[in-house]
Design an enzyme around this catalytic site. Structure first.
Site: not given
Ligand code: ATP
Ligand code: MG
Length: 553
Positions: A39, A265, A275
C-alpha cells in the site's frame, strides 16, 4: 542477480514445498505467478524486503512471474511520493517486474461491476448505519453480531442506492456496501464486512472519477484472481481474513481462485516495523527522515551503506515459517559483514585522533605501500603516506595501561600497521592533565616486512599521517531503541539518545580519493560514503556495521 547471492535457491520452506507439490499435481496451469502488493502509504521496510524476496524469489526459482501491484484503495493515506520510493526500493533490491506493474485502482471499474453482481445475487446490501453503529453491532469473539436493519433491502433498492453512492449523491459515511454473509459467524470478519465506503477524496491516480472506494479485503482477492496469481502469499494477520477472501471469489464470476498462503511477519529486535510507527518517528522528528540510516526502511539501510545482496542474504537466512518471532539484529549484521568482508577494500581512519610526534624522524615523510585487501592481491595496493607526525586512536593509548593492554602506553612499543614500530617516550598533557600528544621514537629498521625480531611491540594499531590525512565526518549509529521490542511500549519516549554520533575523524587520503563507496576501516568496521552529504572536499562516512558482534557507538 547470480545464483550465489540468492541463498534461497531451491529453498525448502513450507511455501516452496507447497508450490512444488502444486506443480507436480498439475494445479498450476500457467506459470507460478506471485505478487508483491504494497500500500503506497509509507516507505518500505526490511519486513517488506522479506515479502519481496519471497514473492520475486519464488517466481524466479520456479520460472514464473511476479507482479508489483500497488494496493491503492485508500486515497486518504496514499501518495505518489511513496509509489516512486517503493518502485526505487524494489528495483534496488534487485528485482524486476517487467511490464507487470499494476494498481488496484486499474481494476476499479471491474471491482464495481462485481459489486453490482453481488447485489443482484442478494449477496451484498447497502447499509445506512454509521461506522460507529456498524462497529458496535458486530458483536465480539464470544457474542454474535446484530443484523443491520437495512439487511433486508430489496435488490432494486440496493442497486439504486449503490449507483447513487457512485454518482456522489451522498456524504462520506452516509452509506456503505456490505457483504451479506453471517452475523453469527464465529469469524468476526465474516459478519457482513464492508465492501465499499464513500470518500469524497480525489485519488492520486483516478482523480475525481470515484467517490466510493473498495476495501482491502474485497479488492485484494479480486485483483489476485484477475492477474492469475497462483499463490497469494501474505502475512499471518490475514489468516482470519482467508474465509472472506474465498467467499468473495466464490461469490463472483471469475474463473480463477488463488490460494492464500500465510507466513509470519519479520520482526527485528530494537526497532519498530509498522509503517504507522515509522511515520510517527519521521513526523515527530525522532529521526532525520525515512532514509535516516538508523531506520529499518530500505531507504535507510541503503543510505547507511547496506547492500541489496546483504538484505537478500538476510532474508534467505531467516527463512519463511509460520512462527512469529523477533529476529536478532546480529543476524542482519552477519549478512552485512559477510557481504562486505570479501568486497570492501581496507583503509585506515582514526576516529578520535591523538597526535603522535615522532621525535627521531627527520625528513618530510615517505610513501609506504599497503594492499587494498589482505586476501585479494588482485585488488592491488595503495600508497600510504607516513611522516613525522601522525594520529592514532585516542583509546589506543592508556596511562597507566590496564592489565593485558595490547596497545600503547608510556615506555611501551606498538607496531603501526604497514609501517614502523614506535615507542612512547613522553606524554604531553594540558593544564587539566588531559593527554594532548605523545612523543615517540620510531625504529628505522622495523619497517613492515623487515626483520625486527629484537623489538617487542605490544600490538598493532592503525594510524594516519597528520600531514596527509583528510578530515572527515564519521557517523556512528547504535540501535534506535534499547528496548528489545519497542512497539510494546510508549516507544517514542524510548528513542536511544546515543543512537547517532558524529565524529571529526582523519582518513588516509587514498580512501577519500578512490572512486569506491565502501571500505573497511581497519579495526573500526565497514563504512560508506554518505550518498547525500559526502563531497570530495567534505567527506562524510557512515558506519554500516562494526567488525564484531553487537553495535558499538
Ligand atoms: P505495515 O504494518 O508496516 O504498514 P502492511 O502489511 O500494512 O505493513 P503493506 O504495504 O500492506 O504493509 O504490505 C505489503 C506486503 O508486505 C504485504 O503482503 C504484507 O503482508 C508484507 N509485509 C508487510 N510487513 C511485513 C513484515 N514485517 N514481514 C513480512 N512481510 C511483510
Ligand atoms: Mg497496510
Amino acid at each position: 542477480m547470480n545464483d550465489t547471492d540468492s541463498g534461497a535457491k531451491g529453498g525448502s520452506d513450507f511455501i516452496r514445498s507447497r508450490i512444488r507439490r502444486d506443480l507436480d499435481d498439475g494445479k498450476v496451469e500457467t506459470c507460478v505467478t506471485t505478487r508483491f502488493p504494497p500500500e503506497p502509504n509509507g516507505y518500505l521496510h526490511i519486513g517488506h524486503a522479506k515479502s519481496i524476496c519471497l514473492n520475486f524469489g519464488v517466481a524466479q526459482e520456479f520460472g514464473g512471474v511476479c507482479y508489483l501491484r500497488f494496493d491503492d484503495t485508500n486515497p486518504l493515506k496514499e501518495d505518489e511520493e511513496y509509489v516512486a520510493a517503493i518502485i526505487e526500493d524494489v528495483h534496488w533490491l534487485g528485482f524486476d517486474w517487467g511490464d507487470r506493474l499494476t494498481h488496484a485502482s486499474d481494476y476499479f471499474e471491474q471491482l464495481y461491476g462485481f459489486a453490482e453482481d453481488l447485489i443482484r445475487d442478494g449477496k451484498a446490501y447497502v447499509c445506512s448505519l454509521s461506522a460507529e453503529e456498524i462497529r458496535s453491532t458486530r458483536g465480539t469473539l464470544t457474542a454474535p453480531g446484530v443484523a443491520s436493519p437495512y439487511r433486508g433491502r430489496s435488490v432494486a433498492e440496493n442497486l439504486d442506492l449503490f449507483r447513487r453512492m457512485r454518482k456522489g449523491e451522498f456524504r462520506d459515511g452516509e452509506h456503505v456496501l456490505r457483504a451479506k454473509i453471517d452475523m453469527a459467524s464465529p469469524n468476526v470478519n465474516m459478519r457482513d464486512p464492508v465492501l465499499y465506503r464513500i470518500r469524497h477524496t480525489p485519488h492520486q491516480r483516478t482523480g475525481d472519477a470515484w467517490c466510493i472506494y473498495p476495501t482491502y479485503d474485497y479488492t485484494h482477492c479480486i485483483c489476485d484472481a484477475l492477474e492469475g496469481i497462483t499463490h497469494s502469499l501474505c502475512t499471518l494477520e490475514f489468516e482470519d481474513h482467508r474465509p472472506l477472501y474465498d467467499w468473495v471469489l466464490d461469490s463472483i464470476n471469475v474463473n480463477f481462485h488463488p490460494p492464500q498462503i500465510e507466513f509470519s511477519r519479520l520482526g527485528l529486535e530494537h526497532t519498530v516495523m509498522s509503517k504507522r510507527l515509522l511515520h510517527q518517528l519521521v513526523a515527530e522528528g525522532h529521526v532525520d527522515g525515512w532514509d535516516d540510516p538508523r531506520m529499518p526502511t530500505i531507504a535507510g539501510l541503503r543510505r547507511r551503506g547496506v547492500t541489496p545482496a546483504a538484505i537478500r542474504d538476510f532474508c534467505s537466512r531467516i527463512g519463511v515459517t509460520k512462527q512469529d518471532n523477533l529476529i536478532e539484529l546480529a543476524s542482519l549484521d552477519f549478512s552485512v559483514r559477510q557481504d562486505l568482508e570479501a568486497s570492501a577494500p581496507r583503509g585506515m581512519a582514526v576516529l578520535e585522533p591523538l597526535k603522535v610526534i615522532i621525535t627521531n624522524y627527520d625528513g618530510e615523510g615517505e610513501m609506504l605501500s599497503a594492499a587494498w585487501h589482505p586476501q585479494h592481491p588482485e585488488m592491488g595496493s595503495r600508497e600510504l603516506p607516513f611522516g613525522p607526525e601522525i594520529f592514532i586512536e585516542r583509546d589506543d593509548f592508556a596511562d597507566p595501561p590496564p592489565p593485558k593492554y595490547r596497545r600503547l602506553s608510556e615506555g611501551e612499543m606498538v607496531r603501526l600497521r604497514y609501517a614502523y614500530i614506535i615507542r612512547c617516550d613522553e606524554v604531553v598533557t594540558d593544564a587539566e592533565g588531559n593527554v594532548v600528544a605523545l612523543h615517540c621514537t620510531y625504529f628505522q629498521n622495523s619497517k613492515s616486512g623487515a626483520d625486527s625480531s629484537g623489538l617487542k611491540p605490544k600490538g598493532v594499531i592503525h594510524w594516519v599521517s597528520a600531514q596527509h590525512g583528510v578530515k572527515a565526518s564519521v557517523r556512528l549509529f547504535d540501535v534506535l531503541f534499547k528496548e528489545r521490542d519497542p512497539a510494546r511500549i510508549e516507544f517514542t519516549s524510548a528513542v536511544n539518545p546515543g543512537s547517532k554520533r558524529e565524529l571529526a575523524a582523519v582518513v588516509e587520503p587514498e580512501v577519500v580519493h578512490a572512486d569506491v563507496p565502501r571500505f573497511q576501516f581497519e579495526r573500526q568496521g565497514y563504512f560508506f560514503k554518505d550518498p547525500v552529504d559526502h563531497k570530495p572536499g567534505t567527506p562524510v562516512f557512515n558506519r554500516i556495521v562494526g567488525l564484531k558482534e553487537g553495535f558499538k557507538a
